[in-house]
Design a protein around this motif. Structure first.
Motif, short mmCIF file in Angstrom:
data_model
loop_
_atom_site.label_atom_id
_atom_site.label_comp_id
_atom_site.label_asym_id
_atom_site.label_seq_id
_atom_site.Cartn_x
_atom_site.Cartn_y
_atom_site.Cartn_z
N ALA A 169 0.82 -1.21 0.00
CA ALA A 169 0.00 0.00 0.00
C ALA A 169 0.86 1.26 0.00
O ALA A 169 1.80 1.38 0.77
CB ALA A 169 -0.93 0.00 1.21
N GLY A 170 0.53 2.19 -0.89
CA GLY A 170 1.18 3.48 -0.93
C GLY A 170 2.57 3.47 -1.54
O GLY A 170 3.26 4.48 -1.51
N LYS A 171 3.00 2.36 -2.10
CA LYS A 171 4.33 2.30 -2.71
C LYS A 171 4.20 2.06 -4.20
O LYS A 171 3.13 1.72 -4.70
CB LYS A 171 5.16 1.17 -2.08
CG LYS A 171 5.48 1.42 -0.62
CD LYS A 171 6.44 0.38 -0.12
CE LYS A 171 6.81 0.69 1.33
NZ LYS A 171 7.77 -0.24 1.85
N GLN A 172 5.34 2.21 -4.90
CA GLN A 172 5.36 1.88 -6.32
C GLN A 172 4.89 0.44 -6.46
O GLN A 172 5.24 -0.43 -5.66
CB GLN A 172 6.78 2.04 -6.87
CG GLN A 172 6.88 1.67 -8.33
CD GLN A 172 8.30 1.79 -8.85
OE1 GLN A 172 9.18 2.30 -8.18
NE2 GLN A 172 8.53 1.29 -10.05
N GLN A 173 4.11 0.18 -7.47
CA GLN A 173 3.48 -1.13 -7.60
C GLN A 173 4.49 -2.28 -7.71
O GLN A 173 4.30 -3.31 -7.10
CB GLN A 173 2.55 -1.15 -8.79
CG GLN A 173 1.73 -2.40 -8.83
CD GLN A 173 0.49 -2.24 -9.65
OE1 GLN A 173 0.22 -1.20 -10.20
NE2 GLN A 173 -0.28 -3.28 -9.73
N PHE A 174 5.54 -2.14 -8.47
CA PHE A 174 6.54 -3.19 -8.59
C PHE A 174 7.81 -2.61 -9.21
O PHE A 174 7.79 -1.52 -9.78
CB PHE A 174 6.03 -4.37 -9.43
CG PHE A 174 5.51 -4.00 -10.79
CD1 PHE A 174 6.38 -3.76 -11.85
CD2 PHE A 174 4.16 -3.89 -11.01
CE1 PHE A 174 5.90 -3.42 -13.10
CE2 PHE A 174 3.66 -3.56 -12.27
CZ PHE A 174 4.54 -3.32 -13.31
N ARG A 175 8.88 -3.36 -9.08
CA ARG A 175 10.14 -2.99 -9.71
C ARG A 175 10.40 -3.99 -10.83
O ARG A 175 10.37 -5.20 -10.61
CB ARG A 175 11.27 -3.04 -8.68
CG ARG A 175 12.59 -2.52 -9.21
CD ARG A 175 13.63 -2.55 -8.15
NE ARG A 175 13.95 -3.97 -7.94
CZ ARG A 175 14.90 -4.42 -7.15
NH1 ARG A 175 15.61 -3.61 -6.44
NH2 ARG A 175 15.15 -5.69 -7.04
N THR A 176 10.62 -3.49 -12.02
CA THR A 176 10.85 -4.36 -13.18
C THR A 176 12.31 -4.78 -13.23
O THR A 176 13.20 -3.94 -13.19
CB THR A 176 10.46 -3.65 -14.49
OG1 THR A 176 9.08 -3.28 -14.40
CG2 THR A 176 10.68 -4.53 -15.70
N ILE A 177 12.53 -6.09 -13.31
CA ILE A 177 13.88 -6.65 -13.46
C ILE A 177 14.14 -6.95 -14.92
O ILE A 177 15.20 -6.69 -15.44
CB ILE A 177 14.04 -7.94 -12.61
CG1 ILE A 177 13.73 -7.67 -11.13
CG2 ILE A 177 15.41 -8.56 -12.80
CD1 ILE A 177 14.60 -6.63 -10.49
N LYS A 178 13.15 -7.52 -15.58
CA LYS A 178 13.26 -7.84 -17.01
C LYS A 178 11.91 -7.54 -17.64
O LYS A 178 10.88 -8.03 -17.20
CB LYS A 178 13.60 -9.32 -17.19
CG LYS A 178 13.76 -9.73 -18.64
CD LYS A 178 14.21 -11.19 -18.76
CE LYS A 178 14.39 -11.52 -20.22
NZ LYS A 178 14.86 -12.90 -20.39
N SER A 179 11.92 -6.72 -18.68
CA SER A 179 10.67 -6.37 -19.36
C SER A 179 10.21 -7.52 -20.25
O SER A 179 10.89 -7.89 -21.19
CB SER A 179 10.86 -5.11 -20.23
OG SER A 179 11.05 -3.99 -19.40
N VAL A 180 9.09 -8.10 -19.84
CA VAL A 180 8.50 -9.21 -20.60
C VAL A 180 7.00 -9.00 -20.57
O VAL A 180 6.43 -8.69 -19.53
CB VAL A 180 8.87 -10.57 -19.93
CG1 VAL A 180 8.15 -11.71 -20.63
CG2 VAL A 180 10.35 -10.79 -19.95
N ASP A 181 6.36 -9.19 -21.71
CA ASP A 181 4.91 -9.10 -21.77
C ASP A 181 4.34 -10.47 -21.38
O ASP A 181 4.34 -11.39 -22.18
CB ASP A 181 4.46 -8.70 -23.17
CG ASP A 181 2.97 -8.45 -23.25
OD1 ASP A 181 2.33 -8.25 -22.21
OD2 ASP A 181 2.44 -8.46 -24.38
N VAL A 182 3.91 -10.59 -20.13
CA VAL A 182 3.44 -11.88 -19.63
C VAL A 182 2.00 -12.17 -20.02
O VAL A 182 1.57 -13.32 -19.99
CB VAL A 182 3.61 -12.02 -18.10
CG1 VAL A 182 5.07 -12.04 -17.73
CG2 VAL A 182 2.87 -10.95 -17.36
N MET A 183 1.22 -11.18 -20.32
CA MET A 183 -0.18 -11.40 -20.70
C MET A 183 -0.56 -10.45 -21.81
O MET A 183 -0.21 -9.38 -21.89
CB MET A 183 -1.12 -11.18 -19.53
CG MET A 183 -0.91 -12.16 -18.44
SD MET A 183 -1.80 -13.65 -18.72
CE MET A 183 -2.31 -14.02 -17.08
#
Length: 183
Positions: A169-183
């Protein structure tokens, strides 16, 4: 006749006992709260090994990281240790427990290893974890149907039903390590 009856009852009891092995649902919100690390990634490698006492086989599942939702790791991969596996001709199956296969993609709720304290050191020097709530610690993505699922539920909207629950809550949603289109 009594022997036949006894054997029949013994066999039926064995089947009934196996069928009684049930799993209690741990809601995603609870898994997120109790986990120290939540990541999205792909199973890219696996190896099984005996524990130091030669009494249990474990499998190290190498997860290539795509995103980190909670916690910190400095590597681009981790290992999730699961119970059971095959070493040579020896196989141990554990039910119910998380079983992963190479190529699976999804979200993992992780915690520090508690069950396998005397674990072998990672072949690649990777941080090792176990899935929180065992088989419920993996939300598997179905890229063809654009859904995700765990033992009890199918998630039709990855963003709202999974990502938004996993982000602190209240933080950046996630940190990207590798850009991949999973869906």
């Amino acid at each position: 006749m009594k022997k036949l009856l006894f054997i029949s009852i013994a066999l039926f009891s064995g089947f009934a006992a196996k069928s009684q092995c049930s799993v209690i649902e741990v809601p995603l919100v609870q898994r997120v709260s109790a986990s120290t690390l939540i990541v999205e990634g792909k199973v890219v490698n696996q190896y099984s090994y005996w524990n130091s006492d030669n009494t249990m086989i474990y499998t190290a599942n190498e997860i290539e990281l795509y995103k980190i939702f909670k916690g910190n790791v400095t590597s681009t991969s981790i290992e999730i240790i699961t119970e059971g596996g095959m070493v040579g001709l020896d196989r141990i199956s554990v039910e119910p427990t998380l079983e992963l296969t190479k190529g699976q993609v999804g979200m993992f709720t992780c915690q520090p290893i508690t069950r396998t304290k005397r674990n072998v050191i990672s072949r690649g020097g990777l941080p090792q974890f176990e899935a929180y709530a065992s088989l419920q610690g993996f939300v598997k993505y179905d890229q063809i149907n654009q859904t995700a699922s765990d033992q009890f539920r199918v998630y039709t909207n990855l963003q709202t039903e999974v990502y938004n629950v996993c982000a602190p809550a209240g933080k950046q949603q996630f940190r990207t390590i590798k850009s991949v289109d999973v869906m």
